[in-house]
Scaffold this motif. Sequence first.
Motif, short mmCIF file in Angstrom:
data_model
loop_
_atom_site.label_atom_id
_atom_site.label_comp_id
_atom_site.label_asym_id
_atom_site.label_seq_id
_atom_site.Cartn_x
_atom_site.Cartn_y
_atom_site.Cartn_z
N ALA A 181 0.84 -1.21 0.00
CA ALA A 181 0.00 0.00 0.00
C ALA A 181 0.87 1.25 0.00
N ILE A 182 1.97 1.21 0.73
CA ILE A 182 2.88 2.36 0.79
C ILE A 182 3.51 2.60 -0.59
N ILE A 183 3.97 1.52 -1.20
CA ILE A 183 4.61 1.66 -2.52
C ILE A 183 3.60 2.22 -3.53
N THR A 184 2.38 1.71 -3.49
CA THR A 184 1.34 2.20 -4.42
C THR A 184 1.03 3.68 -4.19
N ALA A 185 0.87 4.07 -2.94
CA ALA A 185 0.55 5.48 -2.64
C ALA A 185 1.69 6.40 -3.05
N ARG A 186 2.92 5.94 -2.86
CA ARG A 186 4.07 6.76 -3.29
C ARG A 186 4.07 6.95 -4.80
N GLU A 187 3.73 5.87 -5.51
CA GLU A 187 3.70 5.96 -6.98
C GLU A 187 2.70 7.01 -7.44
N ARG A 188 1.67 7.26 -6.60
CA ARG A 188 0.68 8.29 -6.93
C ARG A 188 1.10 9.65 -6.40
N GLY A 189 2.31 9.75 -5.85
CA GLY A 189 2.84 11.06 -5.47
C GLY A 189 2.77 11.41 -4.01
N ALA A 190 2.27 10.52 -3.16
CA ALA A 190 2.17 10.84 -1.73
C ALA A 190 3.56 10.86 -1.09
N TYR A 191 3.73 11.74 -0.10
CA TYR A 191 5.00 11.83 0.63
C TYR A 191 4.90 10.92 1.85
N ILE A 192 5.50 9.74 1.72
CA ILE A 192 5.38 8.72 2.76
C ILE A 192 6.76 8.16 3.08
N THR A 193 7.06 8.10 4.36
CA THR A 193 8.24 7.35 4.82
C THR A 193 7.74 6.27 5.76
N CYS A 194 8.61 5.29 6.05
CA CYS A 194 8.13 4.21 6.92
C CYS A 194 9.29 3.51 7.63
N GLU A 195 8.91 2.78 8.64
CA GLU A 195 9.89 2.03 9.44
C GLU A 195 9.42 0.59 9.61
N VAL A 196 10.37 -0.30 9.86
CA VAL A 196 10.06 -1.67 10.31
C VAL A 196 10.82 -1.92 11.60
N THR A 197 10.35 -2.89 12.38
CA THR A 197 11.03 -3.23 13.63
C THR A 197 11.93 -4.45 13.42
N PRO A 198 12.96 -4.58 14.25
CA PRO A 198 13.75 -5.82 14.19
C PRO A 198 12.90 -7.06 14.47
N HIS A 199 11.91 -6.95 15.39
CA HIS A 199 11.15 -8.17 15.70
C HIS A 199 10.29 -8.63 14.53
N HIS A 200 9.76 -7.68 13.72
CA HIS A 200 9.00 -8.13 12.56
C HIS A 200 9.91 -8.65 11.44
N LEU A 201 11.17 -8.25 11.46
CA LEU A 201 12.13 -8.78 10.47
C LEU A 201 12.65 -10.16 10.87
N VAL A 202 12.59 -10.48 12.18
CA VAL A 202 13.23 -11.71 12.66
C VAL A 202 12.19 -12.77 13.05
N LEU A 203 11.11 -12.36 13.69
CA LEU A 203 10.14 -13.31 14.25
C LEU A 203 8.88 -13.39 13.39
N THR A 204 8.13 -14.47 13.57
CA THR A 204 6.82 -14.60 12.91
C THR A 204 5.83 -15.16 13.92
N VAL A 205 4.60 -15.29 13.47
CA VAL A 205 3.54 -15.84 14.31
C VAL A 205 3.91 -17.24 14.82
N ASP A 206 4.74 -17.97 14.09
CA ASP A 206 5.17 -19.29 14.54
C ASP A 206 5.94 -19.22 15.85
N ASP A 207 6.58 -18.09 16.12
CA ASP A 207 7.36 -17.96 17.35
C ASP A 207 6.47 -17.76 18.58
N ILE A 208 5.20 -17.37 18.35
CA ILE A 208 4.28 -17.18 19.48
C ILE A 208 4.15 -18.48 20.28
N ARG A 209 4.27 -19.61 19.59
CA ARG A 209 4.12 -20.90 20.25
C ARG A 209 5.08 -21.03 21.43
N HIS A 210 6.34 -20.67 21.23
CA HIS A 210 7.26 -20.78 22.37
C HIS A 210 7.36 -19.49 23.17
#
Length: 366
Positions: free
Chosen positions: A165-194
């Motif tokens: 959605a961010i990439i699409t909105a930027r293509e239409r000219g919107a001024y958007i920046t964004c961040e990701v967290t280390p935990h979303h880059l490293v962990l997934t819902v599968d890690d909730i189990r432990h």
Amino acid sequence: MPQLTLPGLIDVHVHLRVPGGEQKETYATGTAAALAGGVTTILDMPNTSPPTTDASRLAAKRALAAAEARCDVGLFAGASTDNVDTVFRLAEEVCALKIYVSTTFGPLRVADWALLEAHISHWPAHKPIVVHAEGPLLPRVLLLGARYGKHIHVAHVALQAEIEAIITARERGAYITCEVTPHHLVLTVDDIRHLGPWGDVRPKLASPADRAALWHHLPAIDCIATDHAPHTIAEKTSANPPPGLPGLETMLPLLLTAVDDGRLELARLIELTSTNPARIFNLPRDPRTSVEVEVGPRYRLPAQGWQTKVDWTPFAGYEVAGRVLRTTLRGTHVYEAGHVLASPGSGRILFGQQVSTSTGRAKRYG
Ligand code: NCD
Ligand code: ZN
């Protein structure tokens, strides 16, 4: 691999819990954790008790931060249901406006679309509006930002649909920046189990496909930010555990592991954690502010012994290949070999007026 020197990290998404949540974190403990993690500037979120929604609360928070912070701190203003006619006047005193559109921890939420639109339209265009808007809410918020020509910074992108959605909105000219967290880059819902409650966070940990999409679209991402959101062990093991994880001390070890694994270029790590955050939030950088790290030797992250007051991490036992050796702020060693050397109050509070000098003039930083 060798020892390396990087610019001090700038973490644009941190919850230090003062006032009202001092059992979780304080400026003294949270900024000690920052320095131990190689982070020399943090931007502090407004969902405290009370939340940072007016001039007097902002002034009170600034005084508390000035007294205790060991690294540089910028403060957010929070959008609420009752400050739409006033909060924009704080723009020059804060790093950005934070708007919680999705439900999360804390009292701040703007769920009404007319009110959200009013907040976005009133905020000055030269300052970012940081939004917590998950999933299907995000495209609507991005449209509003574009309609008023505002700079929207999307906090903690976690889903494939969100980054698309961010990439699409930027293509239409919107001024958007964004961040990701280390935990979303490293962990997934599968890690909730432990992990159980230790892995409960907003946005929730997502699917392996979402995680892969974040890595795939990393060129479209501007910053890596921790969303350091400490809650005590007692709170996390209670019947109603609040969402959130500490992250200041584990970000660099995790990202340097990605560098060692060949999944992240070192130059890109520096852009994501220092150059881009400084540009997006108009923060000062200083060539004498740096972090010395070691990359290569593998070790397991400990369960305890952290600087954060809550003293736990969802990454206990994770094998990493990066370690912070020393952090230097404006030429002064502030962290070295496990010891925080900076004293409380030695950090600067960015934006707005601050400490009076002997000449009676106010100093302005950032
Ligand atoms: C944050 C907190 O605890 O303040 N929790 C979280 O799960 N991320 C709030 C937030 O940033 O959503
Ligand atoms: Zn947050």
